[in-house]
Design a protein around this motif. Structure first.
Motif, PDB file in Angstrom:
ATOM      1  N   SER A  12      75.317  34.046  14.537  1.00  7.15           N
ATOM      2  CA  SER A  12      76.030  35.289  14.709  1.00  7.15           C
ATOM      3  C   SER A  12      76.084  35.386  16.267  1.00  7.15           C
ATOM      4  N   ILE A  33      72.042  35.188  32.642  1.00  9.30           N
ATOM      5  CA  ILE A  33      71.279  35.088  31.135  1.00  9.30           C
ATOM      6  C   ILE A  33      70.374  35.989  31.619  1.00  9.30           C
ATOM      7  N   PRO A  74      70.695  34.312  14.261  1.00  8.43           N
ATOM      8  CA  PRO A  74      71.065  33.892  15.886  1.00  8.43           C
ATOM      9  C   PRO A  74      70.137  32.912  15.637  1.00  8.43           C
ATOM     10  N   SER A  88      78.339  31.299  24.639  1.00  6.62           N
ATOM     11  CA  SER A  88      77.283  31.847  23.907  1.00  6.62           C
ATOM     12  C   SER A  88      76.128  31.590  24.286  1.00  6.62           C
ATOM     13  N   LYS A 116      72.770  32.440  25.247  1.00  7.30           N
ATOM     14  CA  LYS A 116      72.295  34.215  25.471  1.00  7.30           C
ATOM     15  C   LYS A 116      71.276  34.523  26.069  1.00  7.30           C
ATOM     16  N   SER A 117      69.836  32.854  26.286  1.00  6.28           N
ATOM     17  CA  SER A 117      68.690  33.267  26.903  1.00  6.28           C
ATOM     18  C   SER A 117      68.283  31.978  26.840  1.00  6.28           C
ATOM     19  N   LYS A 148      75.452  34.058  18.342  1.00  8.61           N
ATOM     20  CA  LYS A 148      74.643  33.836  19.587  1.00  8.61           C
ATOM     21  C   LYS A 148      73.693  32.452  19.689  1.00  8.61           C
ATOM     22  N   ALA A 181      77.753  28.062  17.795  1.00 11.38           N
ATOM     23  CA  ALA A 181      78.472  29.465  17.578  1.00 11.38           C
ATOM     24  C   ALA A 181      79.095  29.566  16.898  1.00 11.38           C
ATOM     25  N   LEU A 216      68.017  38.351  21.401  1.00 12.33           N
ATOM     26  CA  LEU A 216      68.646  37.524  20.741  1.00 12.33           C
ATOM     27  C   LEU A 216      69.253  38.390  19.605  1.00 12.33           C
TER      28      LEU A 216
END
Length: 636
Positions: free
Chosen positions: A148, A285, A81, A173, A175-176, A150, A142, A360
């Protein structure tokens, strides 16, 4: 101070096909002390790119440093990640943190924001392109062979604004996010302007320090070193071309554009200034909003959490400690200490690792059972002076499932003509209190969520040489004729308030414009350590009369007409202990945090006159001015 600086910047993980590799190692003398870091080191770290120019959609390239997990001096051939940090404060300051994350199995990308340091383009504090630059960086990273797919982002202050801007464009892409003290919900509401006023002190000192840091010629550096920002506070208002910022039209332009652009219109709805205008299209997210009770962006911290939680399916979290801006690792704020548990010593390391490992990498850890709301409730200390000379106010952490807390009761405490504050409504029909406000002698800012050089945090509300324009003989603010005090009798038992604060003030002015302030204070009784007591500020706010009911255009006051002003200090959480008093201070200035209202009705930032005004506060049965306090349910 190093840690606070690190908090002020953001960090990111990235992977890319890049130039020659340069080995990177952490400086042991600058890493966290033993016992602070518990996340296991899995790899070595290697810096595979320095100032790599990452492309964006308009052809400008963003300078990026990239770190990767490594063994035996070579990058590991595995997908990881990516953590991305975009900052205007020089990405190199985050190098040792990049090493830490890379050693734990992340690719880290540190990127200078557009127009800063090694990045191309022109930097501005207001430009949607910063948000799309973030989107482009996320999607580029990404797609790299070591990614990965993420990407997570984290950062403090301006770097958190960068995260929020990118998230509003919903990059697939991403994610957080962890947004620390910078997920501003609306810059007109707080952080830049404040309910019609201008956060003058913060904007001036920010421009001043950045101009000095960026000075490219010796004469500019000499000028900005010779001049002192605090000496220019008294120049109200400064004028374009006639101040030290004039040596750089860019910095001067930001300051005055924010100052003079008072109406809420399209200018303020930019993604980098008004997240609340773009919540629906924001990425769905997991996000962690982190704030401090004495942070300048606290209102946005809670609004982002509550609104995104309402609109999104992904889990949303909020955590607030007794911190000033960027002070997560400190057990104090200003002259008040809260105990060792108040500080999160591993905030920049283990705290973030646990979060990103879970979101992740899918690692099962404590994040799985994390409560949506985590708050530090101030109070419960013994009030003695600690070894550093600070008042020991103490406190404890508390978890909850929602904000405001379930079971909270809203209780009104009314202002009375004798200066008391009580749950009993006033009975008279004509009781009032009048004070004269002279804008040439404003009430000084003593702590609070001021940020920058204004010494934010909790302080005894007393004039002090540390807080210009305070003046000798350094008396308490309550001694001023233009500060009207309403306070309870000494409490007979502890009282805990947790939640939003609202003041309903019925008042009039003898001028066409005026400001109205309210401050909530925890009053300590006199003691050996604090003769005369300690008046500890909890939260405060201001409203400009011309924007009392509208924000898209000004509506002047009719002199002597009574209006209802809603003043909304930032939320707080505090135990008022037995024997303490709850106090509300009402006035018309809080300077230099906020610009002073000249009371003339002239265009803001362009006045040449200042006039006094008489403010009459109503506290009677017809107009019962009061504060609404959120009484919290019993401590679990």
């Amino acid at each position: 101070m190093r840690l606070i600086l690190l908090c002020t910047l953001a960090l990111v993980l990235t992977g890319a096909r890049l130039p020659a590799q340069v080995a990177a190692t952490a400086d042991p003398s600058r890493m966290p002390p033993p016992g602070w870091v518990s996340s296991p080191k899995l790899f070595d770290a290697i810096k595979v790119a320095t100032d790599f120019l990452m492309p964006t959609r308009d052809g400008k390239r963003m300078a990026t440093d990239i770190y990767r997990p490594a063994r035996n001096g070579a990058p590991v051939a595995e997908r990881f990640p990516v953590l991305l940090n975009r900052t205007p404060y020089n990405k190199t300051s985050l190098a040792e943190l990049a090493v830490f994350y890379a050693e734990r199995g992340y690719v880290v990308a540190l990127q200078d924001a557009r127009g800063r340091y090694k990045s191309e383009g022109v930097f501005s504090k207001v430009q949607p392109i910063d948000a799309t630059d973030g989107y482009d960086a996320i999607e580029w990273l990404a797609k790299q062979s070591y990614s990965s797919g993420k990407v997570g982002m984290w950062g403090t202050s301006f770097a958190a604004h960068m995260e929020a801007g990118a998230a509003q464009y919903n990059p697939p892409s991403l994610k957080s996010l962890v947004l620390n003290m910078g997920g501003m919900s609306n810059g007109w509401d707080h952080g830049v302007r404040y309910r019609g006023t201008y956060e003058m002190g913060r904007q001036l000192t920010w421009a001043w320090t950045q101009l000095l840091a960026d000075a490219r010629t010796d004469d500019v550096k000499a000028l900005m070193t010779k001049e002192k920002a605090e000496n220019w506070y008294s120049v109200q208002p400064m004028r374009r071309g006639l101040n030290p910022l004039s040596v750089d039209s860019q910095y001067e332009g930001w300051y005055f554009d924010f100052f003079e652009h008072a109406d809420y219109d399209a200018y303020w709805k930019d993604p980098m200034l008004a997240w609340d205008e773009h919540y629906p299209q924001t990425a769905d997210i997991p996000m962690m909003q982190v704030g401090g009770w004495y942070d300048i962006f606290l209102a946005g911290t809670f609004k982002n959490f509550t609104e995104l939680r309402r609109l999104k399916k992904s889990p949303q979290y909020v955590m607030v400690g007794p911190w000033k801006h960027g002070g997560n690792n400190l057990p104090y704020a200003g002259d008040v200490a809260f105990g060792d548990s108040a500080a999160i010593q591993d905030f920049l390391t283990d705290f973030h690792m646990r979060w990103f490992d879970y979101h992740l990498k899918g690692v099962k850890n404590a994040v799985e059972s994390l409560a949506p709301v985590r708050l530090f409730v101030m109070g419960t200390g013994d009030g003695r002076k600690d070894k550093n000379g600070r008042l020991m106010h103490g406190g404890y952490w508390r978890s909850a499932d929602q904000w405001p807390l379930a079971g909270t009761k809203l209780v009104s405490y009314y202002f009375h003509g004798d200066g008391t504050l009580s749950p009993t409504k006033p009975a008279g029909v004509s009781a009032t209190t009048t004070y004269t406000f002279d804008p040439r002698y404003p009430v000084p800012t003593i702590g609070g969520g001021a940020s920058a050089r204004l010494k934010d945090g909790a302080f005894n509300q007393r004039e002090d040489p540390r807080f210009p324009p305070s003046q000798a003989p350094w008396l308490p603010l309550r001694s001023r004729a233009d500060v009207v005090v309403f306070q309870t009798e000494p409490l007979k038992e502890d009282m805990t308030i947790i939640g939003p604060i609202t003041v309903k003030l019925f008042a009039s002015a003898t001028t066409v414009d005026a400001d109205f302030t309210a401050k909530l204070v925890d009053v300590y009784p006199s003691s050996i350590d604090w003769p005369g007591g300690f008046d500890m500020n909890l939260t405060d706010a201001i409203v400009r009369g011309r924007y009392r009911a509208t924000r898209d255009h000004a509506v002047m006051l009719t002199p002597r007409k009574v209006y209802e002003f809603t003043i909304e200090p930032f939320p707080t959480a505090n135990v008022f202990k037995k024997g303490h008093r709850i106090r509300v201070d009402v006035s018309s200035s809080n300077f230099p945090r906020f610009d002073v209202n000249p009371n003339t009705g002239e265009p803001l930032g362009r006045n040449r006159r200042m006039i006094t005004t008489d403010i009459t506060i109503q506290h009677n049965a017809t107009y019962p001015s009061h504060i609404v306090l959120p009484l919290a349910p019993a401590r679990p």
